[in-house]
Design a protein around this motif. Structure first.
Motif, PDB file in Angstrom:
ATOM      1  N   ALA A  78     -32.681  43.650 -24.814  1.00 32.37           N
ATOM      2  CA  ALA A  78     -31.769  43.276 -25.885  1.00 32.37           C
ATOM      3  C   ALA A  78     -31.027  42.042 -25.384  1.00 32.37           C
ATOM      4  CB  ALA A  78     -30.790  44.398 -26.191  1.00 32.37           C
TER       5      ALA A  78
ATOM      6  N   GLU B 232     -27.678  48.406 -34.462  1.00 29.05           N
ATOM      7  CA  GLU B 232     -27.128  47.054 -34.569  1.00 29.05           C
ATOM      8  C   GLU B 232     -28.234  46.015 -34.747  1.00 29.05           C
ATOM      9  OE1 GLU B 232     -24.204  43.924 -32.179  1.00 29.05           O
ATOM     10  OE2 GLU B 232     -24.328  46.005 -31.491  1.00 29.05           O
ATOM     11  N   LEU B 233     -29.328  46.139 -34.008  1.00 27.03           N
ATOM     12  CA  LEU B 233     -30.419  45.171 -34.139  1.00 27.03           C
ATOM     13  C   LEU B 233     -31.011  45.188 -35.540  1.00 27.03           C
ATOM     14  CD1 LEU B 233     -32.196  45.595 -30.679  1.00 27.03           C
ATOM     15  CD2 LEU B 233     -30.902  43.599 -31.488  1.00 27.03           C
TER      16      LEU B 233
ATOM     17  N   THR C 263     -27.702  39.864 -25.450  1.00 31.10           N
ATOM     18  CA  THR C 263     -26.287  40.056 -25.767  1.00 31.10           C
ATOM     19  C   THR C 263     -25.502  38.770 -25.565  1.00 31.10           C
ATOM     20  OG1 THR C 263     -25.683  40.695 -23.509  1.00 31.10           O
ATOM     21  CG2 THR C 263     -26.410  42.463 -24.976  1.00 31.10           C
TER      22      THR C 263
ATOM     23  N   SER D 256     -33.811  40.196 -29.526  1.00 32.34           N
ATOM     24  CA  SER D 256     -34.584  40.918 -28.524  1.00 32.34           C
ATOM     25  C   SER D 256     -35.736  40.039 -28.034  1.00 32.34           C
ATOM     26  CB  SER D 256     -35.135  42.214 -29.134  1.00 32.34           C
ATOM     27  OG  SER D 256     -35.832  42.972 -28.186  1.00 32.34           O
TER      28      SER D 256
ATOM     29  N   LEU E 129     -24.915  41.830 -30.021  1.00 24.03           N
ATOM     30  CA  LEU E 129     -26.354  41.637 -29.906  1.00 24.03           C
ATOM     31  C   LEU E 129     -26.791  40.406 -30.693  1.00 24.03           C
ATOM     32  CD1 LEU E 129     -27.664  45.311 -30.168  1.00 24.03           C
ATOM     33  CD2 LEU E 129     -27.386  43.905 -28.128  1.00 24.03           C
TER      34      LEU E 129
ATOM     35  N   HIS F 141     -29.600  50.602 -29.190  1.00 21.28           N
ATOM     36  CA  HIS F 141     -29.406  49.253 -29.740  1.00 21.28           C
ATOM     37  C   HIS F 141     -29.953  49.128 -31.165  1.00 21.28           C
ATOM     38  CE1 HIS F 141     -29.503  47.841 -25.326  1.00 21.28           C
ATOM     39  NE2 HIS F 141     -28.274  47.675 -25.762  1.00 21.28           N
TER      40      HIS F 141
ATOM     41  N   LEU G 121     -33.622  47.077 -23.110  1.00 17.30           N
ATOM     42  CA  LEU G 121     -33.559  47.573 -24.481  1.00 17.30           C
ATOM     43  C   LEU G 121     -33.402  49.090 -24.463  1.00 17.30           C
ATOM     44  CD1 LEU G 121     -33.852  46.890 -27.529  1.00 17.30           C
ATOM     45  CD2 LEU G 121     -36.299  47.321 -27.261  1.00 17.30           C
TER      46      LEU G 121
END
Length: 191
Positions: free
Chosen positions: A65, A24-25, A67, A77, A74, A21, A17
């Protein structure tokens, strides 16, 4: 804990992670999806970046993360936390997936990668999982992985809304891993 562990297979990747990120998360979550987490719902990318930074900096935690292997998109998590090599144990948690990945191969693939790493690479004895006892969807998903229910810890945690919550605990032991692995492999073949 900053780490360089990457796990790949079954159409996904688990990569360390990064704060990068967060933007987008943050677009993949909503308050209902976040319900049951102990941390407040991150309403903005900056909030999620702060949450990610706490995970990255936490000792004995490997945050990932998730993917898509083909596109890099993504999906959510997850993490190892309370990792103790000396005691031979770890917990899997802080796990969430964007809604479009619920019910597909993302959860069994991520757990196959995490359990494999825990039992086959780190040679751990126990992998625990937990969820808010009110989160029946997560509890069913954990049981479907092949984990054993260990019971409920009453008033175990403070929820993000300030209420006290009960925690349902589950585990997979090293001796159970072959059967759990076979079950996950069967699910992934059908996905």
């Amino acid at each position: 804990m900053i780490h360089d562990v990457e796990l790949h297979g079954w159409g996904i990747g688990l990569v360390p992670l990064q704060v990068e990120h967060a933007a987008e998360l943050a677009t993949l979550i909503d308050a209902h999806l976040w319900a049951g987490m102990t941390t407040p719902f991150p309403r903005t990318a900056a909030d999620y970046a702060q949450y990610a930074r706490l995970q990255i900096d936490a000792p004995n935690m490997l945050a990932f993360a998730i993917t898509d292997a083909a596109t890099g998109e993504l999906r959510g998590s997850t993490s190892f936390y309370d990792l103790s090599l000396q005691q031979g144990r770890v917990e899997i948690g802080s796990t969430w997936y964007a809604r479009q990945f619920w019910g597909g191969n993302t959860n069994p693939a991520a757990k196959m990668l995490l359990f494999s790493h825990a039992f086959e690479t780190l040679a751990l004895t126990r992998v625990a999982l937990r969820c808010d006892a009110r989160n029946t969807r997560s509890a069913r998903a954990i049981l479907r992985l092949g984990a054993t229910s260990e019971g409920v810890l009453r008033s175990h945690r403070l929820a993000s809304d300030g209420t006290r919550g009960n925690t349902a605990y589950f585990s997979v032991l090293h001796a159970e891993w072959p059967a759990v692995k076979a079950g996950l492999a069967e699910r992934l073949r059908g996905a």
